[in-house]
Design a protein around this motif. Structure first.
Motif, PDB file in Angstrom:
ATOM      1  N   LYS A 181       0.187  16.452   4.813  1.00 37.99           N
ATOM      2  CA  LYS A 181       1.026  16.545   3.416  1.00 37.99           C
ATOM      3  C   LYS A 181       2.185  15.835   3.334  1.00 37.99           C
ATOM      4  CE  LYS A 181       2.238  21.543   4.507  1.00 37.99           C
ATOM      5  NZ  LYS A 181       3.177  22.444   4.606  1.00 37.99           N
ATOM      6  N   VAL A 182       2.156  14.679   4.873  1.00 43.05           N
ATOM      7  CA  VAL A 182       2.754  13.566   4.811  1.00 43.05           C
ATOM      8  C   VAL A 182       1.865  12.128   3.455  1.00 43.05           C
ATOM      9  CG1 VAL A 182       3.113  11.723   5.560  1.00 43.05           C
ATOM     10  CG2 VAL A 182       3.807  13.766   6.713  1.00 43.05           C
ATOM     11  N   LEU A 183       0.785  12.418   3.881  1.00 41.33           N
ATOM     12  CA  LEU A 183      -0.071  11.068   2.713  1.00 41.33           C
ATOM     13  C   LEU A 183      -0.568  11.432   1.773  1.00 41.33           C
ATOM     14  CD1 LEU A 183      -3.404  11.088   5.267  1.00 41.33           C
ATOM     15  CD2 LEU A 183      -1.824   9.693   5.498  1.00 41.33           C
ATOM     16  N   THR A 184      -0.629  13.258   1.335  1.00 44.11           N
ATOM     17  CA  THR A 184      -0.555  13.312   0.211  1.00 44.11           C
ATOM     18  C   THR A 184       0.330  13.075  -0.676  1.00 44.11           C
ATOM     19  OG1 THR A 184      -0.387  15.519   0.614  1.00 44.11           O
ATOM     20  CG2 THR A 184      -2.712  15.221   0.394  1.00 44.11           C
ATOM     21  N   ARG A 185       1.810  13.000  -0.204  1.00 49.24           N
ATOM     22  CA  ARG A 185       3.223  12.922  -1.151  1.00 49.24           C
ATOM     23  C   ARG A 185       3.301  11.300  -0.800  1.00 49.24           C
ATOM     24  NH1 ARG A 185       5.088  17.091   2.309  1.00 49.24           N
ATOM     25  NH2 ARG A 185       6.027  15.151   3.747  1.00 49.24           N
ATOM     26  N   THR A 186       3.545  10.477   0.198  1.00 50.59           N
ATOM     27  CA  THR A 186       3.082   9.957   0.127  1.00 50.59           C
ATOM     28  C   THR A 186       2.539   8.801  -1.308  1.00 50.59           C
ATOM     29  OG1 THR A 186       3.935   9.369   2.514  1.00 50.59           O
ATOM     30  CG2 THR A 186       4.040   7.686   1.577  1.00 50.59           C
ATOM     31  N   GLY A 187       0.922   9.267  -0.657  1.00 59.84           N
ATOM     32  CA  GLY A 187      -0.333   8.312  -1.841  1.00 59.84           C
ATOM     33  C   GLY A 187       0.112   9.213  -3.186  1.00 59.84           C
ATOM     34  N   SER A 188       0.452  10.090  -3.194  1.00 61.14           N
ATOM     35  CA  SER A 188       0.964  10.777  -4.379  1.00 61.14           C
ATOM     36  C   SER A 188       1.992   9.561  -5.581  1.00 61.14           C
ATOM     37  CB  SER A 188       0.836  11.959  -4.482  1.00 61.14           C
ATOM     38  OG  SER A 188      -0.148  12.701  -4.198  1.00 61.14           O
ATOM     39  N   ALA A 189       2.891   9.698  -5.044  1.00 64.42           N
ATOM     40  CA  ALA A 189       3.670   8.592  -5.087  1.00 64.42           C
ATOM     41  C   ALA A 189       3.801   7.227  -4.726  1.00 64.42           C
ATOM     42  CB  ALA A 189       5.380   8.862  -3.951  1.00 64.42           C
ATOM     43  N   TRP A 190       3.238   6.965  -4.017  1.00 69.35           N
ATOM     44  CA  TRP A 190       2.562   5.365  -3.975  1.00 69.35           C
ATOM     45  C   TRP A 190       1.677   4.848  -5.214  1.00 69.35           C
ATOM     46  CZ3 TRP A 190      -1.188   2.092  -2.396  1.00 69.35           C
ATOM     47  CH2 TRP A 190      -0.943   0.828  -2.507  1.00 69.35           C
ATOM     48  N   TYR A 191       0.782   5.609  -5.740  1.00 67.86           N
ATOM     49  CA  TYR A 191      -0.590   5.375  -6.618  1.00 67.86           C
ATOM     50  C   TYR A 191       0.417   5.013  -7.636  1.00 67.86           C
ATOM     51  CZ  TYR A 191      -4.912   6.458  -9.216  1.00 67.86           C
ATOM     52  OH  TYR A 191      -5.565   6.048  -9.715  1.00 67.86           O
ATOM     53  N   VAL A 192       1.676   5.572  -8.237  1.00 67.29           N
ATOM     54  CA  VAL A 192       2.394   5.076  -9.554  1.00 67.29           C
ATOM     55  C   VAL A 192       3.695   5.032  -9.115  1.00 67.29           C
ATOM     56  CG1 VAL A 192       1.544   7.637 -10.337  1.00 67.29           C
ATOM     57  CG2 VAL A 192       3.612   7.461  -9.656  1.00 67.29           C
ATOM     58  N   ASN A 193       3.982   4.770  -8.417  1.00 67.68           N
ATOM     59  CA  ASN A 193       5.249   3.280  -7.563  1.00 67.68           C
ATOM     60  C   ASN A 193       4.458   2.816  -6.766  1.00 67.68           C
ATOM     61  OD1 ASN A 193       7.548   2.422  -7.642  1.00 67.68           O
ATOM     62  ND2 ASN A 193       8.496   4.582  -7.615  1.00 67.68           N
ATOM     63  N   GLU A 194       4.792   1.440  -6.682  1.00 63.95           N
ATOM     64  CA  GLU A 194       4.370   0.855  -5.603  1.00 63.95           C
ATOM     65  C   GLU A 194       5.577   0.946  -5.129  1.00 63.95           C
ATOM     66  OE1 GLU A 194       4.230  -3.171  -7.111  1.00 63.95           O
ATOM     67  OE2 GLU A 194       4.565  -2.706  -8.926  1.00 63.95           O
ATOM     68  N   HIS A 195       6.910   0.849  -5.473  1.00 64.21           N
ATOM     69  CA  HIS A 195       8.586   0.668  -4.900  1.00 64.21           C
ATOM     70  C   HIS A 195       8.260   2.123  -3.406  1.00 64.21           C
ATOM     71  CE1 HIS A 195       8.874  -3.115  -6.834  1.00 64.21           C
ATOM     72  NE2 HIS A 195       9.083  -2.451  -7.831  1.00 64.21           N
ATOM     73  N   THR A 196       7.443   2.761  -3.639  1.00 60.81           N
ATOM     74  CA  THR A 196       7.734   3.783  -2.822  1.00 60.81           C
ATOM     75  C   THR A 196       7.138   2.943  -1.184  1.00 60.81           C
ATOM     76  OG1 THR A 196       6.291   5.480  -4.786  1.00 60.81           O
ATOM     77  CG2 THR A 196       6.557   6.194  -1.828  1.00 60.81           C
ATOM     78  N   SER A 197       8.430   3.631  -0.242  1.00 59.09           N
ATOM     79  CA  SER A 197       8.215   3.878   1.104  1.00 59.09           C
ATOM     80  C   SER A 197       7.498   4.181   2.010  1.00 59.09           C
ATOM     81  CB  SER A 197       9.441   2.671   1.236  1.00 59.09           C
ATOM     82  OG  SER A 197      11.070   3.953   1.371  1.00 59.09           O
ATOM     83  N   CYS A 198       7.403   3.462   3.038  1.00 57.02           N
ATOM     84  CA  CYS A 198       7.096   4.808   3.946  1.00 57.02           C
ATOM     85  C   CYS A 198       7.807   6.140   4.237  1.00 57.02           C
ATOM     86  CB  CYS A 198       6.616   3.806   5.431  1.00 57.02           C
ATOM     87  SG  CYS A 198       4.819   3.429   5.353  1.00 57.02           S
TER      88      CYS A 198
END
Length: 204
Positions: A181-198
């Motif tokens: 869940k952490v990987l998919t939630r972070t990965g999906s957000a970061w895929y479209v927004n490079e400013h997504t943080s850990c």
């Protein structure tokens, strides 16, 4: 003279030499329902998972104390732990990203692929206490082998475990659910927004 029939002697000999049955466990979940079309499709590639050498074997390795490990010879994973963990995580990520794992498959030339690398620093199995994973994971966007950006994070997840080995494995499945869940939630957000943080790294 008491003479035993040959067949009875054979049965006694086989019973005395037979070994305990081998039990096999899996980290995979039952087949999940199909994802809905409203979920964004994130093309991804899951790289081989790295696990600590002392637990990377078919047998379950239990943490019996702070300083000792016990190898359960007759209680085994369906595959060596690195492969078992990889395949179970892949199953969950395919559901979360609404996409098949592209590892070993032709990559789309016009679309960036999310490359996922997971390294387990710890994989603890403590019956009656907990199942715990401490993972460092890296996300990278690549197109035709060229990486445009990457993000490295960590997650520490602890799930309470029951007394039996089945309960312990179920706790590991739940920990793996949380990591996915952490990987998919972070990965999906970061895929479209490079400013997504850990996300915060903390016990579940």
């Amino acid at each position: 003279m008491n003479i035993r029939p040959p067949l009875l002697l054979c049965a006694v000999a086989l019973a005395s030499c037979s070994s305990p049955p081998v039990n096999f466990y899996t980290l995979s979940s039952p087949m999940l329902s199909e994802t809905t079309s409203s979920i964004n499709i994130i093309p991804f590639e899951l790289r081989p998972v790295r696990v600590p050498l002392q637990v990377d074997q078919p047998q379950l390795v239990l943490n019996t104390s702070n300083t000792t490990l016990a190898v359960r010879e007759n209680d085994r994973w369906g595959a060596p732990l690195a492969d078992e963990f990889h395949d179970a995580l892949m199953q969950r990520l395919e559901q979360g990203f609404n996409s098949r794992n592209l590892s070993g498959l032709p990559k789309p030339s016009s679309t960036e692929v999310l490359r996922v690398q997971v390294t387990l620093r710890r994989f603890e199995s403590a019956p009656t206490q907990h199942a715990a994973i401490d993972a460092v994971w890296n996300l990278a966007l690549s197109r035709q082998q060229e990486t445009s950006r990457s993000l490295t994070c960590s997650s520490r997840i602890i799930m309470p475990a029951g007394e039996t080995l089945s309960a312990l494995v179920q706790a590991h499945q739940q920990a793996l659910d949380e990591l996915a869940k952490v990987l998919t939630r972070t990965g999906s957000a970061w895929y479209v927004n490079e400013h997504t943080s850990c996300p915060p790294s903390r016990p579940a």
